[in-house]
Write an enzyme that holds these catalytic residues in place. Structure first.
Site, PDB file in Angstrom:
ATOM      1  CG  HIS A 426      -2.333  -8.210  -9.795  1.00 31.39           C
ATOM      2  ND1 HIS A 426      -3.114  -8.293  -8.668  1.00 31.39           N
ATOM      3  CD2 HIS A 426      -3.196  -7.938 -10.819  1.00 31.39           C
ATOM      4  CE1 HIS A 426      -4.385  -8.070  -8.974  1.00 31.39           C
ATOM      5  NE2 HIS A 426      -4.461  -7.849 -10.283  1.00 31.39           N
ATOM      6  CB  CYS A 445      -5.284  -7.681 -13.959  1.00 34.19           C
ATOM      7  SG  CYS A 445      -4.766  -6.107 -14.673  1.00 34.19           S
TER       8      CYS A 445
END
Length: 535
Positions: A426, A445
């Protein structure tokens, strides 16, 4: 009457063969097969299930006949000598393939097969399971190795080198690193490089008694040309050599030899050899092809590459998980992109990080633009008004959400990964981290340096130059499916060689190298086998 005797004699002998010798041969074959089965069961196999099946299939294909007797006895000895000679170049330990003593002809035959099989298996799919805690995709992702076929080819006299090429990784990354191992071993065998004592920072333009040691250290690793070992002045040529060294080790190339650079300079050469062999093992865990289109993240290097039609189309820095929240190695796929995503706060973050902050500042949800989704959006309850956070135990009792916007933790783009344990790629509103050499800062992440460029590449030509405008013009949350599913590999490489043969090293962020080296040492201990007394 005399003329009938040969016919009568032949008929009599034929009946003898049918009546007595055939059962005797069947009994002999059954006895041999029983002995082979017993020898396989007793053999010191590293992986009894996998190797035992391969050995049984191999001997079954030979109708229970020995493989390494008669004319093949000399072949067996030559093969055993070859695998021990070739093991070192592949990053394998030759002593692992020492032949245990057998108590009889059948035992010895099986042990020769088992030793050759062990070498083939180690080279093809690795000697250690690819568990995530050693930087693999998971133990269940181990590849396949047709051991019976490998043994059959060797027993038929096919060259070992030819069989090794057929089963070993053919990636250019593996071949380059394998060649780099030879050079690293040569350096270590020559005595390695000098250790540079601690002290004040070494800065270009200054004079220091340690500079000649620094010169010799960099000559040994190939960063400084031979013949430049003399001189106590930290000159411009030496500064460029230090920068090359720093770039190869993921450090800021500022030519200043401070604590971090000094620590990397003083890693012993034999330790680098072990690091290379650990990474060669990881190559043996890889699928035989990544595909001509894929995304590859090197977690340890904190970098991502996008490969299109077999060539690198994009390279960018990434932020990966910190040491408490490591990004897992995985083989997954990307199929969709979310524009202007909302962030649903994981329970672990709510419990361990947000709840303690709310106890100190009851307005933390509002200032961080977080909402309790159990209540209507915009209501006082959604901001936590009236809640006595100090009266709540260790578990956060609500679900939290951060709506889309410029301060959203996921930024403007989120790239969904399949079956990824809630790990995804992301955007991020915090861009400063990408200027740092150390970027292990997330909760697991992967944060992207240039997410819009990646999004346009993944979504196809019709989005080129348009995605950023579309995101800003329409602030709603939307999911766009990719035209094709893209393989994504999150890998843990702490050593590799570039196209010029230069070796690169990175810190062992999560301790995966350390655990893998320990596992490799255990796997390399030659299996011992007590004498069975069988023949």
């Amino acid at each position: 009457m005399l003329s009938s005797r040969p016919l009568l004699f032949s008929l009599t002998m034929g009946l003898a063969v049918l009546g007595w010798e055939a059962p005797s041969q069947a009994q002999s074959t059954a006895e041999t097969q029983r002995r082979i089965e017993a020898a396989i069961t007793a053999a010191p196999l590293a992986d009894p299930a996998l190797e035992g099946k391969a050995l049984r299939d191999f001997y079954r294909g030979r109708q229970g006949q020995a493989a390494w007797s008669g004319d093949n006895a000399a072949l067996a000895q030559a093969l055993l000598a070859q695998i021990r000679a070739m093991a070192t170049a592949q990053g394998l330990e030759p002593a692992t393939y020492a032949l245990p003593g057998g108590a009889g002809e059948v035992d010895s035959d099986v042990l020769i097969s088992a030793t050759l099989l062990r070498f083939g298996r180690d080279l093809a799919i690795g000697g250690v399971l690819p568990a995530r805690n050693v930087g693999g995709f998971g133990a269940e992702t181990r590849g396949e190795f047709d051991g019976a076929r490998f043994l059959k080819a060797l027993a038929e006299g096919k060259p070992l080198a030819e069989q090794m090429e057929a089963i070993s990784p053919q990636y250019v990354g593996y071949i380059r690193l394998r060649d780099g191992l030879e050079r690293a071993r040569a350096i270590a065998a020559a005595g390695g490089w000098p250790t540079i004592p601690d002290g004040a920072k070494l800065v270009p333009g200054e004079t220091d008694e340690r500079v000649p040691l620094l010169r010799r250290r960099l000559i040994a690793s190939g960063d400084l040309a031979d013949g430049l070992a003399e001189g106590k002045i930290y000159d411009a040529t030496l500064a460029e050599a230090v920068k090359r060294f720093q770039a190869r080790h993921g450090l800021d190339p500022d030519a200043t030899v401070g604590g971090k650079t000094l620590a990397h300079l003083n890693v012993p050469a034999d330790a680098r050899v072990r690091q290379i062999t650990a990474n060669l093992e990881r190559w043996r865990w890889m699928p035989r092809s990544f595909g001509r289109h894929h995304v590859a993240v090197n977690i340890a290097a904190q970098q991502m590459e996008v490969v299109e039609d077999g060539s690198v189309a994009m390279v960018m820095r990434v932020v990966v998980g910190d040491t408490k929240h490591p990004t897992p190695s995985m083989n997954t796929t990307m199929s969709s992109v979310v524009l202007n995503p909302a962030w649903r706060v994981p329970t672990s973050i709510a419990n361990k990080e947000i709840l303690p902050k709310l106890r100190k500042d009851p307005n933390y949800l509002t200032s961080s633009k977080l909402q309790i989704v159990d209540y209507p959006e915009g209501s006082p309850e959604s901001a936590g008004d009236g809640v006595d956070w100090n009266a709540i135990g260790k578990k956060f009792p609500y679900r939290l959400r951060q709506p889309p916007g410029p301060d959203n933790a996921l930024g403007q783009l989120k790239f969904n990964l399949t079956d990824s344990d809630d790990i995804y790629m992301h955007d991020t509103p915090n861009r400063r981290a990408f200027s740092r050499s150390y970027r292990a800062l997330s909760h697991g992440c992967v944060r992207l340096e240039r997410p819009v460029e990646l999004g346009e590449l993944m979504l196809g030509a019709r989005w080129q130059g348009k995605l950023a405008h579309d995101i800003n013009a329409n602030r709603s949350t939307r999911t766009l499916m990719l035209e094709r599913t893209i393989p994504v590999y999150l890998m843990y490489w702490t050593a590799w060689a570039d196209e010029n043969g230069n070796l690169h090293f990175r810190d062992d962020l999560y301790g995966h190298d350390r655990r893998l080296m320990t596992a490799l040492e255990r796997a390399r201990i030659p299996a011992q086998r007590p004498a069975s007394g069988r023949s």
